[in-house]
Design a protein around this motif. Structure first.
Motif, PDB file in Angstrom:
ATOM      1  N   LEU A  46       1.053  -1.024   0.508  1.00 49.20           N
ATOM      2  CA  LEU A  46       0.104  -0.393  -0.175  1.00 49.20           C
ATOM      3  C   LEU A  46       0.722   0.923  -0.685  1.00 49.20           C
ATOM      4  CD1 LEU A  46      -2.717  -1.009   2.920  1.00 49.20           C
ATOM      5  CD2 LEU A  46      -2.611  -1.136  -0.088  1.00 49.20           C
ATOM      6  N   ASP A  47       0.638   2.642  -0.656  1.00 54.42           N
ATOM      7  CA  ASP A  47       1.076   3.348  -1.200  1.00 54.42           C
ATOM      8  C   ASP A  47       1.047   4.226   0.387  1.00 54.42           C
ATOM      9  OD1 ASP A  47       2.463   2.616  -3.097  1.00 54.42           O
ATOM     10  OD2 ASP A  47       0.328   3.852  -4.755  1.00 54.42           O
ATOM     11  N   GLY A  48      -0.227   4.243   0.666  1.00 59.50           N
ATOM     12  CA  GLY A  48      -0.075   4.810   2.057  1.00 59.50           C
ATOM     13  C   GLY A  48      -0.076   5.280   3.080  1.00 59.50           C
ATOM     14  N   VAL A  49       1.020   3.675   3.313  1.00 57.97           N
ATOM     15  CA  VAL A  49       1.050   2.870   4.578  1.00 57.97           C
ATOM     16  C   VAL A  49       2.879   3.448   4.587  1.00 57.97           C
ATOM     17  CG1 VAL A  49       1.295   1.190   6.201  1.00 57.97           C
ATOM     18  CG2 VAL A  49      -0.874   2.287   5.016  1.00 57.97           C
ATOM     19  N   LYS A  50       3.734   3.674   6.059  1.00 57.95           N
ATOM     20  CA  LYS A  50       4.887   2.991   5.812  1.00 57.95           C
ATOM     21  C   LYS A  50       5.180   2.975   6.776  1.00 57.95           C
ATOM     22  CE  LYS A  50       5.448   5.382   1.912  1.00 57.95           C
ATOM     23  NZ  LYS A  50       4.340   4.891   0.949  1.00 57.95           N
ATOM     24  N   VAL A  51       6.390   1.528   7.034  1.00 51.35           N
ATOM     25  CA  VAL A  51       6.685   0.621   7.498  1.00 51.35           C
ATOM     26  C   VAL A  51       8.450   1.590   7.805  1.00 51.35           C
ATOM     27  CG1 VAL A  51       6.781  -1.094   6.920  1.00 51.35           C
ATOM     28  CG2 VAL A  51       6.644  -0.580   9.077  1.00 51.35           C
ATOM     29  N   GLY A  52       9.277   2.022   9.277  1.00 51.95           N
ATOM     30  CA  GLY A  52      10.531   1.644   8.612  1.00 51.95           C
ATOM     31  C   GLY A  52      11.757   0.510   8.040  1.00 51.95           C
ATOM     32  N   GLY A  53      10.938  -0.451   8.069  1.00 52.94           N
ATOM     33  CA  GLY A  53      11.769  -1.283   8.024  1.00 52.94           C
ATOM     34  C   GLY A  53      11.237  -2.504   9.007  1.00 52.94           C
ATOM     35  N   PHE A  54      11.923  -4.401   9.159  1.00 48.12           N
ATOM     36  CA  PHE A  54      11.204  -5.387   9.769  1.00 48.12           C
ATOM     37  C   PHE A  54      11.321  -5.282  10.651  1.00 48.12           C
ATOM     38  CE2 PHE A  54      11.241  -9.818  10.975  1.00 48.12           C
ATOM     39  CZ  PHE A  54       9.620  -9.855  10.112  1.00 48.12           C
ATOM     40  N   GLY A  55      12.152  -4.756  11.550  1.00 51.28           N
ATOM     41  CA  GLY A  55      12.392  -4.755  13.551  1.00 51.28           C
ATOM     42  C   GLY A  55      10.969  -3.340  13.410  1.00 51.28           C
ATOM     43  N   SER A  56      11.099  -2.605  12.530  1.00 49.94           N
ATOM     44  CA  SER A  56       9.976  -1.335  12.654  1.00 49.94           C
ATOM     45  C   SER A  56       8.385  -2.217  13.260  1.00 49.94           C
ATOM     46  CB  SER A  56       9.941  -0.383  11.779  1.00 49.94           C
ATOM     47  OG  SER A  56      10.648   0.314  12.158  1.00 49.94           O
ATOM     48  N   SER A  57       8.138  -3.512  11.927  1.00 58.56           N
ATOM     49  CA  SER A  57       6.909  -4.153  11.459  1.00 58.56           C
ATOM     50  C   SER A  57       7.039  -5.346  13.432  1.00 58.56           C
ATOM     51  CB  SER A  57       6.661  -4.665  10.622  1.00 58.56           C
ATOM     52  OG  SER A  57       8.016  -5.614  10.264  1.00 58.56           O
ATOM     53  N   ILE A  58       7.368  -5.343  13.605  1.00 54.60           N
ATOM     54  CA  ILE A  58       8.120  -6.143  14.526  1.00 54.60           C
ATOM     55  C   ILE A  58       7.763  -5.488  15.780  1.00 54.60           C
ATOM     56  CG2 ILE A  58       9.282  -7.754  16.512  1.00 54.60           C
ATOM     57  CD1 ILE A  58      10.793  -8.613  14.064  1.00 54.60           C
ATOM     58  N   ILE A  59       7.725  -3.783  16.142  1.00 54.34           N
ATOM     59  CA  ILE A  59       6.553  -3.346  17.069  1.00 54.34           C
ATOM     60  C   ILE A  59       5.364  -2.390  16.741  1.00 54.34           C
ATOM     61  CG2 ILE A  59       7.275  -1.095  18.411  1.00 54.34           C
ATOM     62  CD1 ILE A  59      10.032  -1.342  17.415  1.00 54.34           C
ATOM     63  N   VAL A  60       5.937  -2.595  15.855  1.00 53.52           N
ATOM     64  CA  VAL A  60       3.552  -2.462  15.484  1.00 53.52           C
ATOM     65  C   VAL A  60       2.873  -4.252  15.477  1.00 53.52           C
ATOM     66  CG1 VAL A  60       2.326  -2.022  12.870  1.00 53.52           C
ATOM     67  CG2 VAL A  60       4.144  -0.733  13.462  1.00 53.52           C
ATOM     68  N   ALA A  61       3.232  -5.179  15.219  1.00 52.19           N
ATOM     69  CA  ALA A  61       2.556  -6.106  15.568  1.00 52.19           C
ATOM     70  C   ALA A  61       2.505  -6.062  17.334  1.00 52.19           C
ATOM     71  CB  ALA A  61       3.283  -7.304  14.949  1.00 52.19           C
ATOM     72  N   ILE A  62       3.006  -5.837  17.749  1.00 51.14           N
ATOM     73  CA  ILE A  62       3.390  -6.124  19.352  1.00 51.14           C
ATOM     74  C   ILE A  62       2.531  -5.228  19.740  1.00 51.14           C
ATOM     75  CG2 ILE A  62       4.466  -5.403  21.656  1.00 51.14           C
ATOM     76  CD1 ILE A  62       7.107  -6.871  19.841  1.00 51.14           C
ATOM     77  N   LEU A  63       2.949  -3.906  19.324  1.00 48.74           N
ATOM     78  CA  LEU A  63       1.786  -2.530  19.818  1.00 48.74           C
ATOM     79  C   LEU A  63       0.308  -3.207  19.258  1.00 48.74           C
ATOM     80  CD1 LEU A  63       3.849   0.397  19.588  1.00 48.74           C
ATOM     81  CD2 LEU A  63       3.192  -0.378  21.613  1.00 48.74           C
TER      82      LEU A  63
END
Length: 108
Positions: A19-36
């Motif tokens: 998706l163009d409207g969603v940005k995540v810093g990297g896989f490490g950030s996606s782990i934090i997003v999943a936990i939150l």
């Protein structure tokens, strides 16, 4: 628990790349997003679902998608490395993330 977080992290990362409207810093950030997201869905979402139960019943459960988008917007407001441009993108992100999570859990 760790298995679930890793699968959710992969789903967050892949959905953000799609998706163009969603940005995540990297896989490490996606782990934090999943936990939150897991924490927000555990503690905040049940209260909101209970408070909006009449609307959810009237919409035959479709209002849950709006609640999921709102949970994503909460995580967006907390993290610097995770950005969602608008509520519409959060709604699309929630739908795609749910589908991708289902597929990944089915595969693994």
């Amino acid at each position: 628990m760790i298995y679930t977080i890793l699968i959710n992290s992969v789903a967050v990362y892949l959905t953000a790349k799609l998706l163009d409207g969603v940005k995540v810093g990297g896989f490490g950030s996606s782990i934090i997003v999943a936990i939150l997201l897991a924490l927000v869905n555990t503690f905040i979402k049940p209260v909101i679902v209970f408070l909006t139960l009449p609307v959810t019943i009237l919409t035959l459960g479709l209002f849950i998608l709006v609640i999921n988008a709102f949970m994503i917007m909460i995580v967006d407001s907390v993290l610097e490395d995770f950005k969602v441009e608008s509520f519409g993108w959060a709604l699309i992100f929630a739908i795609v993330l749910s589908i991708l999570n289902a597929v990944l859990f089915w595969l693994f």
